[in-house]
Design a protein around this motif. Structure first.
Motif, PDB file in Angstrom:
ATOM      1  N   GLN A 173      26.828  27.325  -6.055  1.00 39.82           N
ATOM      2  CA  GLN A 173      27.544  27.859  -4.903  1.00 39.82           C
ATOM      3  C   GLN A 173      28.221  26.745  -4.106  1.00 39.82           C
ATOM      4  OE1 GLN A 173      25.012  29.952  -2.151  1.00 39.82           O
ATOM      5  NE2 GLN A 173      26.705  30.702  -0.884  1.00 39.82           N
ATOM      6  N   ALA A 174      27.501  25.643  -3.841  1.00 43.39           N
ATOM      7  CA  ALA A 174      28.075  24.540  -3.059  1.00 43.39           C
ATOM      8  C   ALA A 174      29.210  23.861  -3.823  1.00 43.39           C
ATOM      9  CB  ALA A 174      26.981  23.532  -2.713  1.00 43.39           C
ATOM     10  N   THR A 175      29.076  23.746  -5.129  1.00 39.53           N
ATOM     11  CA  THR A 175      30.118  23.115  -5.943  1.00 39.53           C
ATOM     12  C   THR A 175      31.405  23.935  -5.889  1.00 39.53           C
ATOM     13  OG1 THR A 175      28.492  22.134  -7.433  1.00 39.53           O
ATOM     14  CG2 THR A 175      30.732  22.389  -8.283  1.00 39.53           C
ATOM     15  N   GLU A 254      17.679  19.570  -0.586  1.00 43.39           N
ATOM     16  CA  GLU A 254      18.626  20.648  -0.337  1.00 43.39           C
ATOM     17  C   GLU A 254      19.837  20.476  -1.229  1.00 43.39           C
ATOM     18  OE1 GLU A 254      19.622  20.933   3.771  1.00 43.39           O
ATOM     19  OE2 GLU A 254      17.562  21.376   4.407  1.00 43.39           O
ATOM     20  N   ALA A 255      20.214  21.558  -1.894  1.00 42.91           N
ATOM     21  CA  ALA A 255      21.326  21.504  -2.832  1.00 42.91           C
ATOM     22  C   ALA A 255      22.631  21.125  -2.153  1.00 42.91           C
ATOM     23  CB  ALA A 255      21.463  22.865  -3.518  1.00 42.91           C
ATOM     24  N   ALA A 256      22.900  21.683  -0.969  1.00 42.27           N
ATOM     25  CA  ALA A 256      24.165  21.412  -0.283  1.00 42.27           C
ATOM     26  C   ALA A 256      24.311  19.926   0.021  1.00 42.27           C
ATOM     27  CB  ALA A 256      24.260  22.239   1.003  1.00 42.27           C
ATOM     28  N   GLY A 257      23.209  19.279   0.435  1.00 41.49           N
ATOM     29  CA  GLY A 257      23.264  17.861   0.756  1.00 41.49           C
ATOM     30  C   GLY A 257      23.494  17.001  -0.491  1.00 41.49           C
ATOM     31  N   VAL A 258      22.892  17.379  -1.610  1.00 42.95           N
ATOM     32  CA  VAL A 258      23.071  16.637  -2.858  1.00 42.95           C
ATOM     33  C   VAL A 258      24.513  16.763  -3.338  1.00 42.95           C
ATOM     34  CG1 VAL A 258      22.391  16.512  -5.281  1.00 42.95           C
ATOM     35  CG2 VAL A 258      20.652  16.842  -3.524  1.00 42.95           C
ATOM     36  N   VAL A 259      25.091  17.972  -3.279  1.00 40.62           N
ATOM     37  CA  VAL A 259      26.482  18.166  -3.711  1.00 40.62           C
ATOM     38  C   VAL A 259      27.425  17.360  -2.824  1.00 40.62           C
ATOM     39  CG1 VAL A 259      28.335  19.865  -3.951  1.00 40.62           C
ATOM     40  CG2 VAL A 259      26.022  20.425  -4.725  1.00 40.62           C
ATOM     41  N   GLN A 260      27.140  17.283  -1.530  1.00 42.65           N
ATOM     42  CA  GLN A 260      27.984  16.494  -0.632  1.00 42.65           C
ATOM     43  C   GLN A 260      27.937  15.014  -1.007  1.00 42.65           C
ATOM     44  OE1 GLN A 260      30.082  17.711   1.981  1.00 42.65           O
ATOM     45  NE2 GLN A 260      30.827  15.590   1.666  1.00 42.65           N
ATOM     46  N   ARG A 261      26.815  14.509  -1.423  1.00 44.37           N
ATOM     47  CA  ARG A 261      26.715  13.110  -1.872  1.00 44.37           C
ATOM     48  C   ARG A 261      27.580  12.890  -3.108  1.00 44.37           C
ATOM     49  NH1 ARG A 261      20.462  13.007  -2.530  1.00 44.37           N
ATOM     50  NH2 ARG A 261      20.923  11.227  -3.890  1.00 44.37           N
ATOM     51  N   ARG A 270      35.445  13.349  -8.931  1.00 43.36           N
ATOM     52  CA  ARG A 270      36.431  13.678  -9.962  1.00 43.36           C
ATOM     53  C   ARG A 270      35.847  14.660 -10.975  1.00 43.36           C
ATOM     54  NH1 ARG A 270      38.695   9.170 -14.081  1.00 43.36           N
ATOM     55  NH2 ARG A 270      36.444   9.113 -14.470  1.00 43.36           N
ATOM     56  N   ASN A 271      34.583  14.455 -11.392  1.00 45.60           N
ATOM     57  CA  ASN A 271      33.946  15.409 -12.312  1.00 45.60           C
ATOM     58  C   ASN A 271      33.866  16.794 -11.676  1.00 45.60           C
ATOM     59  OD1 ASN A 271      33.496  13.625 -14.431  1.00 45.60           O
ATOM     60  ND2 ASN A 271      31.390  13.152 -13.835  1.00 45.60           N
ATOM     61  N   LEU A 272      33.443  16.829 -10.434  1.00 46.54           N
ATOM     62  CA  LEU A 272      33.216  18.097  -9.746  1.00 46.54           C
ATOM     63  C   LEU A 272      34.523  18.876  -9.562  1.00 46.54           C
ATOM     64  CD1 LEU A 272      30.732  18.531  -6.852  1.00 46.54           C
ATOM     65  CD2 LEU A 272      33.021  19.508  -6.609  1.00 46.54           C
ATOM     66  N   MET A 273      35.648  18.150  -9.373  1.00 46.12           N
ATOM     67  CA  MET A 273      36.947  18.783  -9.129  1.00 46.12           C
ATOM     68  C   MET A 273      37.809  18.865 -10.389  1.00 46.12           C
ATOM     69  SD  MET A 273      36.919  19.685  -5.972  1.00 46.12           S
ATOM     70  CE  MET A 273      38.658  20.118  -5.777  1.00 46.12           C
ATOM     71  N   SER A 274      37.248  18.590 -11.533  1.00 42.18           N
ATOM     72  CA  SER A 274      38.029  18.567 -12.774  1.00 42.18           C
ATOM     73  C   SER A 274      38.579  19.955 -13.111  1.00 42.18           C
ATOM     74  CB  SER A 274      37.157  18.075 -13.928  1.00 42.18           C
ATOM     75  OG  SER A 274      37.853  18.212 -15.147  1.00 42.18           O
ATOM     76  N   SER A 275      39.893  19.977 -13.418  1.00 39.31           N
ATOM     77  CA  SER A 275      40.499  21.245 -13.822  1.00 39.31           C
ATOM     78  C   SER A 275      40.128  21.603 -15.264  1.00 39.31           C
ATOM     79  CB  SER A 275      42.030  21.152 -13.698  1.00 39.31           C
ATOM     80  OG  SER A 275      42.536  20.115 -14.527  1.00 39.31           O
ATOM     81  N   ARG A 276      39.636  20.636 -16.012  1.00 41.39           N
ATOM     82  CA  ARG A 276      39.218  20.890 -17.402  1.00 41.39           C
ATOM     83  C   ARG A 276      37.918  21.677 -17.448  1.00 41.39           C
ATOM     84  NH1 ARG A 276      37.752  16.039 -19.971  1.00 41.39           N
ATOM     85  NH2 ARG A 276      37.562  17.327 -21.859  1.00 41.39           N
ATOM     86  N   ALA A 277      37.093  21.501 -16.444  1.00 40.24           N
ATOM     87  CA  ALA A 277      35.784  22.149 -16.448  1.00 40.24           C
ATOM     88  C   ALA A 277      35.905  23.610 -16.041  1.00 40.24           C
ATOM     89  CB  ALA A 277      34.833  21.422 -15.509  1.00 40.24           C
ATOM     90  N   THR A 278      35.264  24.468 -16.814  1.00 39.42           N
ATOM     91  CA  THR A 278      35.216  25.898 -16.498  1.00 39.42           C
ATOM     92  C   THR A 278      33.776  26.432 -16.442  1.00 39.42           C
ATOM     93  OG1 THR A 278      35.410  26.490 -18.842  1.00 39.42           O
ATOM     94  CG2 THR A 278      37.479  26.300 -17.576  1.00 39.42           C
ATOM     95  N   LYS A 279      32.826  25.651 -16.984  1.00 44.91           N
ATOM     96  CA  LYS A 279      31.421  26.066 -17.043  1.00 44.91           C
ATOM     97  C   LYS A 279      30.552  24.985 -16.400  1.00 44.91           C
ATOM     98  CE  LYS A 279      32.335  29.606 -19.869  1.00 44.91           C
ATOM     99  NZ  LYS A 279      32.105  31.028 -19.520  1.00 44.91           N
ATOM    100  N   LEU A 280      29.416  25.396 -15.842  1.00 38.58           N
ATOM    101  CA  LEU A 280      28.506  24.455 -15.193  1.00 38.58           C
ATOM    102  C   LEU A 280      27.066  24.763 -15.565  1.00 38.58           C
ATOM    103  CD1 LEU A 280      28.074  22.120 -13.126  1.00 38.58           C
ATOM    104  CD2 LEU A 280      27.757  23.891 -11.376  1.00 38.58           C
ATOM    105  N   GLY A 281      26.310  23.709 -15.834  1.00 37.15           N
ATOM    106  CA  GLY A 281      24.869  23.812 -16.015  1.00 37.15           C
ATOM    107  C   GLY A 281      24.184  22.923 -14.986  1.00 37.15           C
TER     108      GLY A 281
END
Length: 300
Positions: A173-175, A254-261, A270-281
């Motif tokens: 959700q945070a991503t 907390e997940a939100a704090g880790v994603v912000q880091r 760059r990984n998190l905002m990649s347009s190539r990525a469509t799936k997440l684990g």
């Protein structure tokens, strides 16, 4: 007088039975060199006085059996006899109830971190032997509560039971919240908004395996304890797409704090905002040098 001579001749001819008269041909061939040949040729009959016997030829095979030598020295040692609980392993009697290299049977070595107790390999620090390794089944997602009882994607093993991993949903959700708007990724500039990611069960498994590995083996790296890369860990699942990237983090609850880091770190952003990525684990586990381990695995 003539009668007397005749009497002498008769006595000489019939009274001396030991005399055998031979013809000239016999006398010519009867020497020491040819005696043996003559005996063979004449069917080996030798006349001695009034008795005639037949001897076997010198080189005949009369199949004479040589009796065994009962006094022969037998150099083979007697067989080694072992008494229970020992077992003959190679040329030695070993106690297989407590031998780490021959536990319960010859050549059955106990894995590292375990010892042979009562013919069974037992983990030194508790846990169970699963696939040749000692595992704490109370919090192992691959062996939850028992060996080879894995928790599915989005689940986590707590107290030997697979329960919903709320951190997985929170990280996803945070991503997606950050991906919904242009995001400054430092040296990579402001990256445009991209579509939200979808959670994938196989990528969840790959991420969770690495989170478990880092927490259990107390290390922090993209390279697994077995030398694997994130793409290799994805390939071990049934994921049909392509690997894109991986983010890891240590510490935080907390997940939100880790994603912000991650967003605040250029490469992770760059990984998190990649347009190539469509799936997440997502993987999460408590333990390790930072107390908690977090993993994101991206694919398409």
């Amino acid at each position: 007088m003539r009668k007397l001579v005749s009497l002498v001749v008769v006595l000489f001819a019939f009274g001396c039975g030991d005399l055998v008269v031979k013809n000239p041909g016999d006398l010519a061939s009867d020497d020491d060199t040819n005696q043996a040949n003559n005996q063979v040729a004449n069917n080996n009959t030798v006349t001695t006085g009034n008795n005639s016997t037949t001897n076997p030829p010198p080189n005949s095979n009369n199949n004479t059996t040589i009796p065994p030598d009962n006094n022969a020295n037998n150099t083979d040692p007697p067989p080694l006899m072992c008494t229970s609980p020992e077992m003959l392993c190679g040329d030695a009697c070993l106690n297989v109830t407590n031998d780490n290299n021959n536990c319960g049977a010859c050549n059955n070595a106990c894995p590292s971190g375990s010892s042979c107790v009562a013919s069974d390999c037992v983990c030194d620090g508790g846990g169970e032997l699963c696939d040749g390794a000692c595992v704490d089944t109370t919090n192992s997602n691959a062996h939850c509560g028992a060996c080879n009882n894995p928790c599915g994607g989005g689940m986590i093993c707590l107290n030997s039971a697979c329960v919903e991993n709320t951190e997985v949903a929170a990280v996803l959700q945070a991503t997606n919240m950050h991906r919904s708007t242009p995001t400054d990724c430092g040296q990579y500039g402001v990256l445009p908004a991209v579509p939200p990611l979808q959670g994938d069960e196989n990528l969840h498994i790959a991420a969770q395996v690495h989170a478990d590995d880092m927490a259990t083996n107390n290390f922090f790296s993209h390279t697994g304890s077995d030398g694997s890369s994130f793409s290799q860990r994805i390939a071990r699942t049934a994921f049909q797409g392509s690997p894109v990237g991986e983010n890891i983090a240590g510490g935080g609850n907390e997940a939100a704090g880790v994603v912000q880091r991650w967003v605040d770190s250029d490469g992770h952003c760059r990984n998190l905002m990649s347009s190539r990525a469509t799936k997440l684990g997502v993987g999460f586990q408590r333990g390790g040098q930072y107390g908690t381990m977090w993993v994101q695995v991206f694919g398409n």
